[in-house]
Design an enzyme around this catalytic site. Structure first.
Site, PDB file in Angstrom:
ATOM      1  N   LYS A  49       1.180  -1.154   0.060  1.00 28.18           N
ATOM      2  CA  LYS A  49      -0.025  -0.093   0.182  1.00 28.18           C
ATOM      3  C   LYS A  49       0.609   1.092   0.024  1.00 28.18           C
ATOM      4  O   LYS A  49       0.953   2.013  -1.037  1.00 28.18           O
ATOM      5  CB  LYS A  49      -1.224  -0.214   1.043  1.00 28.18           C
ATOM      6  CG  LYS A  49      -1.907  -1.121   1.279  1.00 28.18           C
ATOM      7  CD  LYS A  49      -2.611  -0.792   2.393  1.00 28.18           C
ATOM      8  CE  LYS A  49      -2.028  -0.966   3.994  1.00 28.18           C
ATOM      9  NZ  LYS A  49      -1.437  -2.289   4.061  1.00 28.18           N
ATOM     10  N   THR A  50       1.907   1.008   0.684  1.00 33.26           N
ATOM     11  CA  THR A  50       2.878   2.170   1.198  1.00 33.26           C
ATOM     12  C   THR A  50       3.414   2.771  -0.439  1.00 33.26           C
ATOM     13  O   THR A  50       3.321   3.758  -1.049  1.00 33.26           O
ATOM     14  CB  THR A  50       3.543   2.117   1.919  1.00 33.26           C
ATOM     15  OG1 THR A  50       2.857   1.759   2.707  1.00 33.26           O
ATOM     16  CG2 THR A  50       4.454   3.345   1.981  1.00 33.26           C
ATOM     17  N   ASP A 236      -2.283   8.247   4.098  1.00 35.89           N
ATOM     18  CA  ASP A 236      -1.980   6.535   4.978  1.00 35.89           C
ATOM     19  C   ASP A 236      -2.562   6.375   5.400  1.00 35.89           C
ATOM     20  O   ASP A 236      -2.711   7.017   6.485  1.00 35.89           O
ATOM     21  CB  ASP A 236      -0.235   6.273   4.758  1.00 35.89           C
ATOM     22  CG  ASP A 236       0.591   5.688   4.699  1.00 35.89           C
ATOM     23  OD1 ASP A 236      -0.223   4.360   3.922  1.00 35.89           O
ATOM     24  OD2 ASP A 236       2.076   5.656   4.648  1.00 35.89           O
ATOM     25  N   GLU A 237      -2.348   5.112   5.864  1.00 41.01           N
ATOM     26  CA  GLU A 237      -2.927   4.915   7.537  1.00 41.01           C
ATOM     27  C   GLU A 237      -4.675   5.552   7.697  1.00 41.01           C
ATOM     28  O   GLU A 237      -4.802   5.893   9.001  1.00 41.01           O
ATOM     29  CB  GLU A 237      -2.146   4.578   8.584  1.00 41.01           C
ATOM     30  CG  GLU A 237      -0.390   4.802   8.537  1.00 41.01           C
ATOM     31  CD  GLU A 237      -0.272   2.914   8.767  1.00 41.01           C
ATOM     32  OE1 GLU A 237      -1.463   2.242   8.081  1.00 41.01           O
ATOM     33  OE2 GLU A 237       0.428   2.317   8.721  1.00 41.01           O
ATOM     34  N   GLN A 267      -5.895  -2.944  11.036  1.00 42.69           N
ATOM     35  CA  GLN A 267      -4.386  -2.330  10.985  1.00 42.69           C
ATOM     36  C   GLN A 267      -4.777  -1.084  12.412  1.00 42.69           C
ATOM     37  O   GLN A 267      -4.245  -0.420  12.263  1.00 42.69           O
ATOM     38  CB  GLN A 267      -3.849  -2.339  10.320  1.00 42.69           C
ATOM     39  CG  GLN A 267      -3.164  -3.644   9.713  1.00 42.69           C
ATOM     40  CD  GLN A 267      -2.298  -3.054   8.719  1.00 42.69           C
ATOM     41  OE1 GLN A 267      -0.787  -2.850   9.890  1.00 42.69           O
ATOM     42  NE2 GLN A 267      -2.131  -3.397   7.656  1.00 42.69           N
ATOM     43  N   ARG A 613       4.757  -7.853  10.966  1.00 45.85           N
ATOM     44  CA  ARG A 613       5.804  -6.998  10.530  1.00 45.85           C
ATOM     45  C   ARG A 613       7.016  -8.277  10.192  1.00 45.85           C
ATOM     46  O   ARG A 613       7.759  -7.203   9.889  1.00 45.85           O
ATOM     47  CB  ARG A 613       6.651  -6.206  11.962  1.00 45.85           C
ATOM     48  CG  ARG A 613       5.423  -5.246  12.609  1.00 45.85           C
ATOM     49  CD  ARG A 613       4.924  -4.554  11.723  1.00 45.85           C
ATOM     50  NE  ARG A 613       3.913  -5.103  10.978  1.00 45.85           N
ATOM     51  CZ  ARG A 613       3.598  -4.049   9.979  1.00 45.85           C
ATOM     52  NH1 ARG A 613       3.871  -3.551   8.922  1.00 45.85           N
ATOM     53  NH2 ARG A 613       1.383  -4.883   9.198  1.00 45.85           N
TER      54      ARG A 613
END
Ligand SMILES: Nc1ncnc2c1ncn2[C@@H]1O[C@H](COP(=O)(O)OP(=O)(O)OP(=O)(O)O)[C@@H](O)[C@H]1O
Length: 757
Positions: A49-50, A236-237, A267, A613
């Site tokens: 996504k980033t 983002d996020e 998340q 992660r």
DNA sequence: GTAAGCCGACTTTTT
DNA sequence: GTCGGCTTAC
């Protein structure tokens, strides 16, 4: 501007893709190239996504759809912002500097400085930290004779902040919204707090967004200016945005509709800070015609890690649901390891780190991720003993240290004379003989005249309200500040800082201090001067301090990273250690008590973030005993462990512990070593009960094991492992009927619940 | 007005 | 076990 990109092929040209599109799979590319109209990239962890966002930034700029300064890109943390800017810079060069890229708060502050007068502030307004906020509120509580024992300022501030997160200014609240809190006066106290901030020409963190939204709502001309300016918005996020942030984005995007948000509902871990999962769930309603892009291929983790994370998060309800797959073959199972106590946990993790190092794995690709900041401590101690270099992210931050704050308070007062909180902080540090009595006099004068403390101080000094000694001291202080303010014109910020620290006697104060911390504090003051050197102006430095709480560490040495799970969001490591997976620790008891089933789900998302992660290796640890508040407690393995797929984990326990566990939930935790056989369970219970073992063992586990059930009263608040908090409706011996907030009415054994706050 | 010493809370998570 | 806030004594 960099012209070497002018003859890039048009997007869509089959051969010779521009480099920024090459590392993308088809749906990612789709998301990058869908420049017009609302786009939501909804995808699980590690799906890129980033990468979509950075590529999209490059794409927009290189295809000349927008100039860098016509793009607004929002991230959650300063680190994410920095990283994104670096990555874009690698693709498009120095133009990346001109993108409006930063955290919500940093961007809002930048906008607010331009329009501060519209909400009654000057553009030089100070940004208060938590410490200042609390002190300010305490003063207001005192003035209103609110009993701080009964209504802790922290708690009230929390409520006020949640209001701010939801975009609620005092005028949007009715008196009743404060409920019974502080004698029904909370809304009024909130109003006073806001009024006071205006007099101080200051804002707290929440105000940055709240004010800018107010401005956009009340001044269509200002909003229109930004509609023209920002042609594209990237976020983002998105799952962690709160209501004000959402309002802000919607206001800015309502004209062009060119907003691209990326996020993952699984998340979302900031509900406690006002984040609204709803924002992402209803994106297509807020932005009709939105294009929803789903990414399903995970490029980060091995199959067992993905399976473990996926299986765990499947226990949450109300998810949007996402597919995740990887084409990576093999991969080690997630290691789940039981140990006796915290120090054994630290020892084993330390040993594993060294062993990985011997196998050629760099420390920079490893991390220890904990639920709460204090948990890093035992690992720090162990790593120190082993001589393994480490860095701790978060924790006690540089700019939050008392001596650094004191020094900064001098600078704040010079930059902004109305900053009373800075004034109070340093007026008598070092000791100048300006004590409580003198300060009270100043306060009274200030309140009487509607002035800030420093302005009032001039009046007081000119009168004879103070005793001669105090009067002289205050006058001397004011003169010094004035002089430094003059000097500020001609000196660099660093020179000014040095001079102030020297002339104020602040450095001397610590030099004279012979406590063991003093040398460290002096060192921090030197470090502060070094930090200041990087800034051209005093306001620029102060802005940085307020918004960027950490000091970028520039160590070339390979280090292992220690941080909280929250801080780890968005990052990745080859090896991830996840210690402290015990009931009460993780999931965190307070989260469970305060927010019940919702809290549990957020804890589970946090666990999901933790596992995802890891690229190649994930280790989960749980200890049977821990010292909490200086008392030994025996702990049950986290229920999350029983939610992991047996096939993808590798269970083991340290010597002497094998089989010594019971499942922490009714779902049987029946791994190889956790047979839960009665004999094992009994042995474990016996061990706990044995007084000869020394440490006092308390807690739920003991109660379960020894079968003592405390007496419960009808109406009493109780907590149950599986059902959360509830109220006792019927108490019949050790059988209870409890109405649980989340799970409804249940019949439970008294032995399985405990009293709740 | 200041310093020492006692007591109680503390361990969620961050911009 | 530690930190910060408050009380007490000088
Ligand atoms: N198309 C791709 N091909 C190969 N690797 C990719 C691709 N897209 C992303 N990656 C890699 O996958 C990893 C995860 O990417 P990224 O951090 O962008 O994911 P994310 O969706 O933002 O993850 P999270 O939500 O967990 O933070 C990174 O190492 C990135 O370089």
């Amino acid at each position: 501007m960099n012209d070497s990109f002018t003859d890039l092929p048009e997007p869509g040209t089959p051969d010779a893709l521009p480099p920024y599109l090459m590392g993308l799979n088809p749906p990612q590319r789709d998301a990058v190239e869908a420049t017009e109209g609302p786009v939501l990239v909804l995808a699980g962890a590690g799906t890129g996504k980033t990468r979509v966002l950075t590529s999209r930034l490059a794409h927009l700029i290189l295809t000349r759809r927008a100039q860098p300064w016509q793009i607004l890109a929002v991230t959650f943390t300063n680190r994410a912002a920095r990283e994104m800017r670096d990555r874009v810079a690698a693709q498009i060069g120095p133009m990346a500097q001109d993108i409006w890229l930063g955290t919500f708060h940093a961007l809002a502050a930048r906008l607010l400085r331009r329009h501060a007068e519209l909400v009654g502030l000057k553009s030089t307004f100070s940004i208060l930290d938590t410490d200042d906020q609390l002190r300010l509120l305490k003063q207001i509580l005192q003035a209103n004779a609110v009993d701080e024992k009964r209504w802790p300022a922290k708690l009230l501030l929390g409520t006020i902040e949640r209001w701010k997160d939801r975009g609620l200014t005092p005028d949007k609240l009715s008196i009743d919204d404060g409920g019974e809190t502080a004698g029904g006066r909370l809304v009024d106290l909130y109003r006073q707090y806001q009024d006071r901030l205006k007099i101080l020409n200051a804002c707290d963190f929440g105000d940055l967004l709240l004010h800018i939204v107010t401005i956009f709502q009340q001044h269509p001309d200002v909003l229109a200016e930004y509609h023209r300016k920002f042609r594209y918005i990237l976020v983002d996020e998105y799952q962690d945005t709160n209501v004000v942030q959402y309002l802000w984005l919607r206001l800015l995007a309502q004209q062009s509709k060119n907003i691209c948000c990326v996020g993952d509902d699984d998340q979302s871990i900031y509900a406690w800070r006002g984040a609204e999962i709803d924002n992402i769930l209803k994106f297509d309603k807020d932005f009709p015609g939105a294009k929803i892009v789903r990414l399903e291929q995970n490029y980060r983790s091995t199959a067992p890690i993905l399976a473990a994370a996926g299986h765990l998060i499947a226990h949450n309800e109300g998810r949007l649901g996402k597919t995740l797959w990887t084409d990576k073959d093999g991969g080690a199972p997630v290691k789940v390891r039981g140990v006796w106590d915290g120090s054994e946990e630290a020892r084993e993790i330390g040993d594993e780190i060294e062993s990985l190092q011997r196998d050629g794995h760099g420390l920079g690709s490893m991390a220890i991720l904990v639920r709460a900041g204090f948990q890093t401590r035992e690992f720090e101690e162990r790593l120190l003993t082993l001589g393994v270099p480490y860095r701790v992210i978060g924790g006690l931050r540089f700019y939050e240290r008392a001596e650094v704050r004191d020094a900064i308070a001098y600078l704040r007062l010079i930059a902004q004379p109305d900053d009373d909180l800075a004034f109070e902080r340093i007026v008598n540090v070092p000791r100048r003989g300006i004590g409580d009595v003198a300060l009270q006099t100043l306060h009274r004068a200030a309140r009487g005249a509607g002035l800030s403390l420093s302005l009032a101080a001039y009046e007081v000094v000119a009168s004879d309200e103070l005793k001669p000694a105090a009067r002289k001291a205050v006058s001397g202080f004011l003169t010094a500040i004035d002089r430094w303010r003059q000097l500020a014109q001609g000196l660099s910020v660093a020179e000014l800082t040095e001079q102030i620290l020297d002339e104020s006697g602040y450095t001397a104060m610590w030099q004279a201090d012979k406590s063991p911390e003093a040398p460290g504090r002096l060192e921090n003051l030197k470090e502060l001067v070094r930090a200041v050197e990087e800034f051209e102006s005093l306001p620029a430095f102060l802005e940085h301090v307020s918004l960027v709480t950490e000091r970028a560490e520039n160590s070339q040495e390979e280090q292992i990273t220690l941080m909280t799970l929250h801080a780890a969001k968005g990052l990745e490591f080859d090896t991830v250690f996840l210690p402290g997976w015990e009931e009460g620790v993780f999931p965190n008891q307070r989260s469970l008590d305060e927010t019940g089933a919702r809290g549990l789900e957020e804890e589970r998302r946090l666990a999901y973030v933790g596992i995802t992660r890891a690229k190649a290796r994930a280790y989960i640890f749980h200890a049977a005993n821990r010292r909490i508040h200086n008392q030994w407690q025996s702990l049950l393995p986290s229920r999350f462990l029983s939610e992991l797929p047996q096939a993808d984990i590798d269970l083991s326990a340290a010597t002497g512990l094998a089989g010594a566990y019971r499942a922490s939930s009714t779902e049987t935790y029946s791994g190889a070593s956790y047979g839960g056989g009665e004999s094992n369970g009994d042995r474990w219970a016996a061990r706990r009960a044995a007084p000869s073992r020394g440490p006092v063992i308390e807690g739920r586990a003991t109660r379960l094991a020894t079968g003592q059930s405390p007496r419960f009263q009808v109406g009493e608040r109780v907590f149950h492992q599986k059902f959360g908090t509830g109220t006792v409706e019927i108490a019949d011996g050790d059988k209870l009927q409890v109405s649980f907030e989340a799970a409804g009415v249940k019949h439970v054994m008294a032995a399985f619940v405990e009293k709740s706050a």
